[in-house]
Design a protein around this motif. Sequence first.
Motif, PDB file in Angstrom:
ATOM      1  N   VAL A 129      47.221  34.718  35.031  1.00  0.00           N
ATOM      2  CA  VAL A 129      47.759  35.917  35.331  1.00  0.00           C
ATOM      3  C   VAL A 129      47.073  37.010  34.521  1.00  0.00           C
ATOM      4  O   VAL A 129      47.206  36.806  33.353  1.00  0.00           O
ATOM      5  CB  VAL A 129      49.211  36.014  35.086  1.00  0.00           C
ATOM      6  N   LEU A 130      46.397  37.892  35.166  1.00  0.00           N
ATOM      7  CA  LEU A 130      45.514  39.055  34.426  1.00  0.00           C
ATOM      8  C   LEU A 130      46.423  39.945  33.912  1.00  0.00           C
ATOM      9  O   LEU A 130      46.446  40.981  34.631  1.00  0.00           O
ATOM     10  CB  LEU A 130      44.303  39.236  35.221  1.00  0.00           C
ATOM     11  N   ASP A 131      46.897  39.684  32.688  1.00  0.00           N
ATOM     12  CA  ASP A 131      47.817  40.600  32.236  1.00  0.00           C
ATOM     13  C   ASP A 131      47.443  40.750  30.659  1.00  0.00           C
ATOM     14  O   ASP A 131      46.674  40.237  30.293  1.00  0.00           O
ATOM     15  CB  ASP A 131      49.184  40.689  32.521  1.00  0.00           C
TER      16      ASP A 131
ATOM     17  N   GLY B 104      48.907  39.123  28.516  1.00  0.00           N
ATOM     18  CA  GLY B 104      48.974  37.606  27.663  1.00  0.00           C
ATOM     19  C   GLY B 104      47.951  36.927  28.052  1.00  0.00           C
ATOM     20  O   GLY B 104      47.723  35.714  27.731  1.00  0.00           O
ATOM     21  N   THR B 105      46.713  37.304  28.963  1.00  0.00           N
ATOM     22  CA  THR B 105      45.847  36.738  29.160  1.00  0.00           C
ATOM     23  C   THR B 105      44.340  37.365  28.160  1.00  0.00           C
ATOM     24  O   THR B 105      44.172  38.481  28.549  1.00  0.00           O
ATOM     25  CB  THR B 105      45.258  36.591  30.609  1.00  0.00           C
ATOM     26  N   THR B 106      43.453  36.823  27.191  1.00  0.00           N
ATOM     27  CA  THR B 106      42.685  37.129  26.622  1.00  0.00           C
ATOM     28  C   THR B 106      41.214  36.924  27.025  1.00  0.00           C
ATOM     29  O   THR B 106      40.426  37.349  26.313  1.00  0.00           O
ATOM     30  CB  THR B 106      42.815  36.913  25.030  1.00  0.00           C
ATOM     31  N   LEU B 107      41.219  36.065  27.824  1.00  0.00           N
ATOM     32  CA  LEU B 107      40.074  35.638  28.699  1.00  0.00           C
ATOM     33  C   LEU B 107      39.703  35.938  30.057  1.00  0.00           C
ATOM     34  O   LEU B 107      40.679  35.459  30.693  1.00  0.00           O
ATOM     35  CB  LEU B 107      39.586  34.303  28.429  1.00  0.00           C
ATOM     36  N   LEU B 108      39.046  36.951  30.239  1.00  0.00           N
ATOM     37  CA  LEU B 108      38.868  37.353  31.753  1.00  0.00           C
ATOM     38  C   LEU B 108      38.166  36.458  32.428  1.00  0.00           C
ATOM     39  O   LEU B 108      37.376  35.572  32.030  1.00  0.00           O
ATOM     40  CB  LEU B 108      38.319  38.906  31.920  1.00  0.00           C
ATOM     41  N   PHE B 109      37.907  36.667  33.640  1.00  0.00           N
ATOM     42  CA  PHE B 109      36.916  36.106  34.708  1.00  0.00           C
ATOM     43  C   PHE B 109      37.442  34.505  34.854  1.00  0.00           C
ATOM     44  O   PHE B 109      36.728  33.730  35.308  1.00  0.00           O
ATOM     45  CB  PHE B 109      35.517  35.927  34.244  1.00  0.00           C
ATOM     46  N   THR B 110      38.559  33.993  34.583  1.00  0.00           N
ATOM     47  CA  THR B 110      39.070  32.735  34.714  1.00  0.00           C
ATOM     48  C   THR B 110      39.624  32.684  35.992  1.00  0.00           C
ATOM     49  O   THR B 110      39.671  33.581  37.073  1.00  0.00           O
ATOM     50  CB  THR B 110      40.278  32.488  33.835  1.00  0.00           C
ATOM     51  N   LYS B 111      39.688  31.464  36.634  1.00  0.00           N
ATOM     52  CA  LYS B 111      39.923  31.042  37.991  1.00  0.00           C
ATOM     53  C   LYS B 111      40.933  30.066  37.874  1.00  0.00           C
ATOM     54  O   LYS B 111      41.224  29.283  37.213  1.00  0.00           O
ATOM     55  CB  LYS B 111      38.387  30.057  38.702  1.00  0.00           C
TER      56      LYS B 111
END
Length: 199
Positions: free
Chosen positions: A123-125, A127-134
């Motif tokens: 969930v790209l908010d 709470g997520t510090t690493l982008l471009f995850t799948k």
Amino acid sequence: MLLGVLMLSAAAGYAQESRQDISFSGTGIFSPVIHGANSVKQSATGALGLLLSYRYMVTPRSALELNYSFEQNQQKYIVSSVYDYRIHSRMQEATGAYVFSLNFKRFSPFAQVGVGTLFFTPVLDEGTTLLFTKSSKGLTGLFGAGLAYELSPSFDIRAEYRGYLTKTPGFGETNPQFDLQTNRYEIISAPAIGVAYHF
């Protein structure tokens, strides 16, 4: 009057022949700390979720069950003891299981074993510090045991322990600095309690 008696008799016979149930449960998930390959340490926060199950009795003691569950938690990764990442993750279960049960008056202990898939979706908010995850998914083994208590011919309370044997999610990252693959398996504990309706 005769028609009424016949209808009541048919309804009673149908209730006795009830071979299906659907249950709604609250569940929690608890994961261990994993020390994996590539100097990756993985853990996850505990969380609450929902479990929906459909069970079909093949015999008085054997049943087949389909399960869907939904939870959200935060996956934590420490890479090479330097990089600290957080991923807000949505976990969904789709499994099928064989269930063996016994009956002692109103109590019905049971055990289950099955297989399916766990889906981990980032969930790209904030709470997520690493982008471009799948999204990450994998084959999952399911095992567990529990106890049902009959409230009436149509309802029971069901408490159970469920465990998932699965590979830790990597979220598609392969860059050495961001590589989250532990190449390890974990057992996620998921106790649940809920109500089942028989029909």
